[in-house]
Design a protein around this motif. Structure first.
Motif, PDB file in Angstrom:
ATOM      1  N   MET A  38      14.220  -3.363   1.650  1.00  0.00           N
ATOM      2  CA  MET A  38      13.371  -2.928   0.546  1.00  0.00           C
ATOM      3  C   MET A  38      14.122  -1.948  -0.334  1.00  0.00           C
ATOM      4  O   MET A  38      14.862  -1.092   0.165  1.00  0.00           O
ATOM      5  CB  MET A  38      12.094  -2.250   1.054  1.00  0.00           C
ATOM      6  CG  MET A  38      10.914  -3.192   1.166  1.00  0.00           C
ATOM      7  SD  MET A  38       9.324  -2.320   1.278  1.00  0.00           S
ATOM      8  CE  MET A  38       9.044  -1.930  -0.460  1.00  0.00           C
ATOM      9  N   VAL A  39      13.932  -2.086  -1.641  1.00  0.00           N
ATOM     10  CA  VAL A  39      14.468  -1.148  -2.617  1.00  0.00           C
ATOM     11  C   VAL A  39      13.348  -0.829  -3.599  1.00  0.00           C
ATOM     12  O   VAL A  39      12.631  -1.739  -4.047  1.00  0.00           O
ATOM     13  CB  VAL A  39      15.681  -1.728  -3.369  1.00  0.00           C
ATOM     14  CG1 VAL A  39      16.211  -0.719  -4.390  1.00  0.00           C
ATOM     15  CG2 VAL A  39      16.788  -2.107  -2.388  1.00  0.00           C
ATOM     16  N   THR A  40      13.171   0.452  -3.922  1.00  0.00           N
ATOM     17  CA  THR A  40      12.142   0.861  -4.877  1.00  0.00           C
ATOM     18  C   THR A  40      12.791   1.581  -6.053  1.00  0.00           C
ATOM     19  O   THR A  40      13.828   2.234  -5.905  1.00  0.00           O
ATOM     20  CB  THR A  40      11.113   1.806  -4.222  1.00  0.00           C
ATOM     21  OG1 THR A  40      11.806   2.944  -3.680  1.00  0.00           O
ATOM     22  CG2 THR A  40      10.348   1.117  -3.114  1.00  0.00           C
ATOM     23  N   GLY A  41      12.162   1.468  -7.214  1.00  0.00           N
ATOM     24  CA  GLY A  41      12.702   2.165  -8.378  1.00  0.00           C
ATOM     25  C   GLY A  41      12.036   1.733  -9.663  1.00  0.00           C
ATOM     26  O   GLY A  41      11.054   0.973  -9.662  1.00  0.00           O
ATOM     27  N   ASP A  42      12.574   2.175 -10.779  1.00  0.00           N
ATOM     28  CA  ASP A  42      11.984   1.930 -12.098  1.00  0.00           C
ATOM     29  C   ASP A  42      12.772   0.924 -12.930  1.00  0.00           C
ATOM     30  O   ASP A  42      12.303   0.502 -13.982  1.00  0.00           O
ATOM     31  CB  ASP A  42      11.893   3.257 -12.868  1.00  0.00           C
ATOM     32  CG  ASP A  42      11.045   4.286 -12.138  1.00  0.00           C
ATOM     33  OD1 ASP A  42       9.904   3.959 -11.773  1.00  0.00           O
ATOM     34  OD2 ASP A  42      11.541   5.415 -11.912  1.00  0.00           O
ATOM     35  N   ASN A  46       0.803  -1.218   0.000  1.00  0.00           N
ATOM     36  CA  ASN A  46       0.000   0.000   0.000  1.00  0.00           C
ATOM     37  C   ASN A  46       0.839   1.273   0.000  1.00  0.00           C
ATOM     38  O   ASN A  46       0.304   2.364  -0.155  1.00  0.00           O
ATOM     39  CB  ASN A  46      -0.970  -0.007   1.178  1.00  0.00           C
ATOM     40  CG  ASN A  46      -2.162  -0.909   0.921  1.00  0.00           C
ATOM     41  OD1 ASN A  46      -3.034  -0.588   0.120  1.00  0.00           O
ATOM     42  ND2 ASN A  46      -2.194  -2.064   1.576  1.00  0.00           N
ATOM     43  N   SER A  47       2.153   1.138   0.190  1.00  0.00           N
ATOM     44  CA  SER A  47       3.074   2.268   0.059  1.00  0.00           C
ATOM     45  C   SER A  47       3.633   2.265  -1.356  1.00  0.00           C
ATOM     46  O   SER A  47       3.833   1.208  -1.957  1.00  0.00           O
ATOM     47  CB  SER A  47       4.238   2.153   1.047  1.00  0.00           C
ATOM     48  OG  SER A  47       3.786   2.163   2.384  1.00  0.00           O
ATOM     49  N   ASP A  48       3.894   3.437  -1.880  1.00  0.00           N
ATOM     50  CA  ASP A  48       4.526   3.548  -3.199  1.00  0.00           C
ATOM     51  C   ASP A  48       6.011   3.855  -3.078  1.00  0.00           C
ATOM     52  O   ASP A  48       6.825   3.365  -3.857  1.00  0.00           O
ATOM     53  CB  ASP A  48       3.832   4.631  -4.021  1.00  0.00           C
ATOM     54  CG  ASP A  48       2.365   4.321  -4.235  1.00  0.00           C
ATOM     55  OD1 ASP A  48       2.058   3.230  -4.752  1.00  0.00           O
ATOM     56  OD2 ASP A  48       1.513   5.155  -3.863  1.00  0.00           O
ATOM     57  N   LEU A  49       6.350   4.685  -2.104  1.00  0.00           N
ATOM     58  CA  LEU A  49       7.739   5.036  -1.816  1.00  0.00           C
ATOM     59  C   LEU A  49       8.010   4.663  -0.369  1.00  0.00           C
ATOM     60  O   LEU A  49       7.162   4.886   0.501  1.00  0.00           O
ATOM     61  CB  LEU A  49       7.969   6.535  -2.028  1.00  0.00           C
ATOM     62  CG  LEU A  49       7.656   7.078  -3.425  1.00  0.00           C
ATOM     63  CD1 LEU A  49       7.563   8.603  -3.399  1.00  0.00           C
ATOM     64  CD2 LEU A  49       8.725   6.640  -4.415  1.00  0.00           C
ATOM     65  N   MET A  50       9.184   4.108  -0.099  1.00  0.00           N
ATOM     66  CA  MET A  50       9.516   3.672   1.260  1.00  0.00           C
ATOM     67  C   MET A  50      10.924   4.121   1.609  1.00  0.00           C
ATOM     68  O   MET A  50      11.845   4.005   0.783  1.00  0.00           O
ATOM     69  CB  MET A  50       9.473   2.145   1.361  1.00  0.00           C
ATOM     70  CG  MET A  50       8.110   1.529   1.191  1.00  0.00           C
ATOM     71  SD  MET A  50       7.099   1.670   2.679  1.00  0.00           S
ATOM     72  CE  MET A  50       7.817   0.387   3.698  1.00  0.00           C
ATOM     73  N   THR A  51      11.096   4.609   2.821  1.00  0.00           N
ATOM     74  CA  THR A  51      12.437   4.914   3.295  1.00  0.00           C
ATOM     75  C   THR A  51      12.488   4.741   4.805  1.00  0.00           C
ATOM     76  O   THR A  51      11.450   4.724   5.483  1.00  0.00           O
ATOM     77  CB  THR A  51      12.873   6.336   2.882  1.00  0.00           C
ATOM     78  OG1 THR A  51      14.281   6.464   3.063  1.00  0.00           O
ATOM     79  CG2 THR A  51      12.163   7.418   3.692  1.00  0.00           C
TER      80      THR A  51
END
Length: 513
Positions: A261-265, A161-166
């Motif tokens: 966790m890692v987020t990106g395109d 449910n989160s789009d960006l996480m830090t």
């Protein structure tokens, strides 16, 4: 809550209608399920509407960030760590948050500011539950940026449910505000650039459960492990952010374990970075040790009393109120007051911080500074290890107005200066002592209910030992009755096989369950 809606409407900055509409919400606490303490709503000191901005120096009226959006702050509440939150308190705060958010949607973005280690009576994964309910109000077109403490827990539901996480990259958390600002900056950048939700969120659960006092970034291997994060998160195209969550050791839930966790395109970069961080963490699992020497209280006192280094700090770790302890365990102060070395007023000077007891505070106020007070203190919430401790001595100071303690008194018993509070309070800064007329730099020994020393105390100590004392946040995790954490789990299953540390790709919010 009607008043919060009215206030939220009045906080919009930079009136242009083309500015993104961003809401702010969040609840933060560490809750020990091994403590009998409970946390009520008032402990969160919830801020509503424009009060929310006061929690963030980077969001002051003149700050550049404030001018880049129309802001709709709902509720942000932060409690001292403690016991589990009552279901009534949780539902009240959640419903106030949702009511406020319903008034001013739609939103382009939402900044979700949480700790990540809340426990609620009868409810697993409260932060995941809260964000799921927020999604039901704001929908899935809203971009949500979540910031967390590295001692928080990242469930699959929260990640989805989160789009960006830090999360923080330092323990002690000297980068807390920097982390929150990064979450807001990332949110604005993704909205204003039109990039929107990152296409990939790699989530890797790591079966490690360690206390923060063993995973400080001051020392190895935590120091080097966390130094890997910034180059990945901040300097690689195709990656938005990366984090290592140590997790919270003093709650017995299936979600309590470490996570990367890692987020990106860029799918390849995101998955490879996450897998490298996870494997590097796993490979150093057995090298984590306490950030300071540890010993029993008796051993610690023996060294402190013969040391030529002053002030000699002792962490009373088992009842640390900033890890979730009840704060009123009397085991340590009972041992100290029984020691013959401290019976005489001219014995070794010792400051004890602290023991909460509203009844003894009342008696001290009635006696006045310089007067004699006699009564018992503590063990009103957690009496498992020792009963209320008898205290008879001279009232040295009475100070009112602290946000947490409300009233603080210092009672001198022999050569011990006992800080007694109306409500529990952490003692992390030099001013916490000097405002009471105490000078920790001149004291022979300072005993504080704390784990690792916060920066000001760490800079002040001439020597330091962490006493492994009993309480709701016992540093010896093997003494705690875990029943619901996932097994196998290091260090409980020390010989476990290497787990699957392949990246699991979390669906983009709103695309799948």
């Amino acid at each position: 809550m009607a008043v919060s809606g009215v206030l939220a409407q009045s906080t919009n900055s930079g009136g242009g209608t083309d500015l993104p509409r961003i809401a702010i919400a969040g609840l933060g606490i560490e809750s020990s399920t091994f403590s009998p303490a409970i946390t009520q709503e008032e402990a969160f000191h919830a801020r509503y509407g424009p009060e929310v901005f006061n929690a963030y120096p980077f969001m002051m009226a003149i700050s550049p960030l404030r001018q880049q959006a129309r802001w709709f702050p709902a509720i942000v509440g932060k409690s001292l760590p403690g016991g589990a939150v009552t279901r009534e308190a949780y539902e009240s705060l959640v419903n106030k948050t949702l009511d406020s958010l319903k008034k001013y949607g739609p939103y382009d973005g939402l900044y979700f500011d949480i700790h990540g280690a809340m426990s609620v009576k009868g409810l697993d994964d409260p932060e995941g539950d809260l964000l799921t309910r927020i999604r039901q109000v704001v929908g899935y077109k809203t971009l949500i940026s979540t910031s967390m403490d590295l001692h928080g827990n990242v469930s699959w539901r929260l990640a989805q449910n989160s789009d960006l996480m830090t999360c923080y990259r330092m323990a002690p958390h000297e980068d807390a505000m920097q982390t929150k600002e990064r979450a807001v900056v990332n949110l604005l950048e993704r909205i204003k650039s039109g990039k929107g939700k990152p296409a990939y969120k790699a989530w890797i659960p790591i079966p490690i459960l360690l206390p923060g006092e063993k995973t400080s970034t001051r020392i190895e291997p935590g120091k080097s492990l966390y130094k890997e994060v910034a180059p990945i998160a901040d300097h690689q195209d195709g990656i938005v952010d990366a984090g290592i969550w140590i997790g919270y050791a003093w709650a017995d839930e299936p979600r309590n374990h470490a996570v990367v966790m890692v987020t990106g395109d860029d799918k390849a970069k995101v998955t490879q970075a996450a897998e490298k961080l996870a494997l590097d963490f796993w490979n150093v699992r057995s090298k984590f040790g306490f950030v300071a020497p540890t010993a029993t209280l008796e051993q610690t006192l023996a060294k402190a009393l013969t040391s030529q280094k002053h002030p000699f700090f002792i962490s009373d770790t088992g009842d640390n109120p900033t890890a979730g302890g009840a704060g009123d365990v009397t085991w340590t102060i009972t041992q100290l007051l029984a020691r013959p070395e401290f019976k005489r007023p001219d014995g070794p000077s010792l400051i004890y911080a602290s023991i909460p007891d509203p009844e003894l505070v009342k008696k001290a106020i009635a006696a006045g500074v310089g007067g004699q007070v006699e009564g018992v203190a503590g063990a009103r919430v957690d009496a498992r290890f020792a009963p209320p401790v008898p205290i008879k001595g001279t009232v040295e100071s009475i100070v009112k107005g602290d946000k947490d303690a409300e009233v603080e008194v210092v009672v001198k018993v022999g050569s011990i200066h006992v800080i007694v509070t109306q409500k529990r309070k952490p003692y992390h800064k030099e001013n916490d002592f000097t405002r009471l007329g105490l000078n920790p730099r001149q004291s022979d020994i300072v005993v504080v209910k704390i784990g690792y020393l916060e920066p000001e105390l760490y800079a002040m100590q001439a020597d330091w030992i962490m006493a492994l004392t009993p309480g709701g946040v016992d540093q010896d995790l093997f003494r705690l009755p875990y029943k619901r954490i996932k097994r196998p789990m290091f260090p409980f299953d020390a010989d476990m096989k290497t787990p699957n540390l392949s990246a699991q790709l979390v669906p983009v919010s709103g695309t799948a369950k």
